[in-house]
Each structure stands twice: as structure tokens, then as C-alpha cells.
Design a protein around this motif. Structure first.
Motif, short mmCIF file in Angstrom:
data_model
loop_
_atom_site.label_atom_id
_atom_site.label_comp_id
_atom_site.label_asym_id
_atom_site.label_seq_id
_atom_site.Cartn_x
_atom_site.Cartn_y
_atom_site.Cartn_z
N MET A 47 0.73 -1.19 0.19
CA MET A 47 0.01 0.10 0.03
C MET A 47 0.92 1.19 0.05
O MET A 47 1.91 1.20 0.80
N VAL A 61 -10.05 -0.70 5.44
CA VAL A 61 -9.35 -1.66 4.48
C VAL A 61 -8.53 -2.67 4.90
O VAL A 61 -8.76 -3.94 4.83
N CYS A 88 0.68 -4.92 3.23
CA CYS A 88 -0.62 -5.53 3.81
C CYS A 88 -0.59 -7.07 4.14
O CYS A 88 -1.35 -7.30 5.21
N LYS A 99 -7.14 -9.16 -3.75
CA LYS A 99 -7.16 -8.26 -2.61
C LYS A 99 -6.80 -6.79 -3.29
O LYS A 99 -7.51 -5.63 -2.86
N VAL A 103 -9.27 -3.57 -2.82
CA VAL A 103 -9.07 -2.12 -2.03
C VAL A 103 -9.32 -1.20 -3.18
O VAL A 103 -9.81 -0.18 -2.80
N CYS A 116 -2.79 0.63 -4.38
CA CYS A 116 -2.43 -0.69 -3.90
C CYS A 116 -1.73 -1.39 -4.94
O CYS A 116 -2.56 -1.35 -5.71
#
Ligand code: TYC
Length: 121
Positions: A47, A61, A88, A99, A103, A116
């Protein structure tokens, strides 16, 4: 082994109940040898910091998509806020990719510039 359904080309007759035991030919038990399974490559979901995404949104998140506790999420968010980038989680490719999409979709819906990405671990 071709990977085609029903393919048994890598099966071997076991010794017990082998092809020429007392039951005669063709009665052996087919035994599949232990498969050689490669470990999948792993990918970091990374991230990036920005000046506009609210801290609480980033924490939410991390809780929602990365299974972090509130304290863990707060720690990661502050790390990203201060250092510019943070991890993350680490996953196989498909999961990491999912994922990242989750996000980015949620950030877009809320009109936050949160970014991300995925990096090979
Ligand atoms: N820098 C943001 C702020 O001050 C917070 C933030 C943290 C944004 C982490 C993105 O990945 C991020 N509101």
C-alpha cells in the motif's frame, strides 16, 4: 502425466498384488506415486501513502480485506503514512490480485486516491 481428466499414465502397479502374483496377470493395484508439487510463488500486497485518503479508511481496509486487528491495522497504516509504503500481506498470485482489486474498487467508490499494488515476494 498429461493433466487430462482420467489420465493414469503416471500410475504404477504396486509390488503387493503385482502383475504376476498368485491372482495372475492384470490384477495389480494401481498406485499413484507421490506428486512433486512446486511451492507457489508468493506476492506482497503493498500500500502506498497519499495526502488525501483518511487514516480511518485505510485502517478499515486493512481490517476488512487483510484480516488485521484494529491495532495491527493502525500500526500498518501509520507505517505507510510515515515511510510512504508498507506491506498489507503476502499471498499467492490470485489471492493477492483479488485483494488489490477489492482495495482499489472500494477506494474508487469512496473517491479516495489510495493506491495498492502487488510485488513478487
Ligand atoms: N497520509 C494519509 C493522511 O494523512 C493517511 C494514509 C495512510 C493514506 C496510508 C494512505 O496508504 C495510506 N490522511
Amino acid at each position: 502425466m498429461t493433466g487430462r481428466p482420467g489420465d493414469r499414465s503416471d500410475f504404477r502397479l504396486s509390488r503387493r498384488g503385482g502383475a504376476d502374483d498368485e491372482r495372475g496377470p492384470g490384477t495389480g493395484v494401481a498406485v499413484k506415486p507421490a506428486a512433486r508439487v512446486k511451492k507457489p510463488s508468493m506476492y506482497k500486497v503493498v500500500m502506498l501513502n497519499d495526502d488525501y485518503t483518511p487514516m480511518e479508511f485505510v485502517v478499515m481496509v486493512l481490517e476488512r480485506f487483510f484480516g488485521k486487528t484494529h491495532d495491527e491495522a493502525t500500526h500498518i497504516m501509520m507505517h505507510v503514512h510515515q515511510k510512504g509504503v508498507g506491506i498489507c500481506g503476502v499471498y499467492t498470485y490470485e489471492i493477492a490480485e483479488t485483494k488489490v482489486s477489492q482495495v482499489m474498487d472500494l477506494a474508487r467508490q469512496h473517491q479516495h486516491p489510495l493506491q495498492c499494488t502487488l510485488e513478487k515476494a
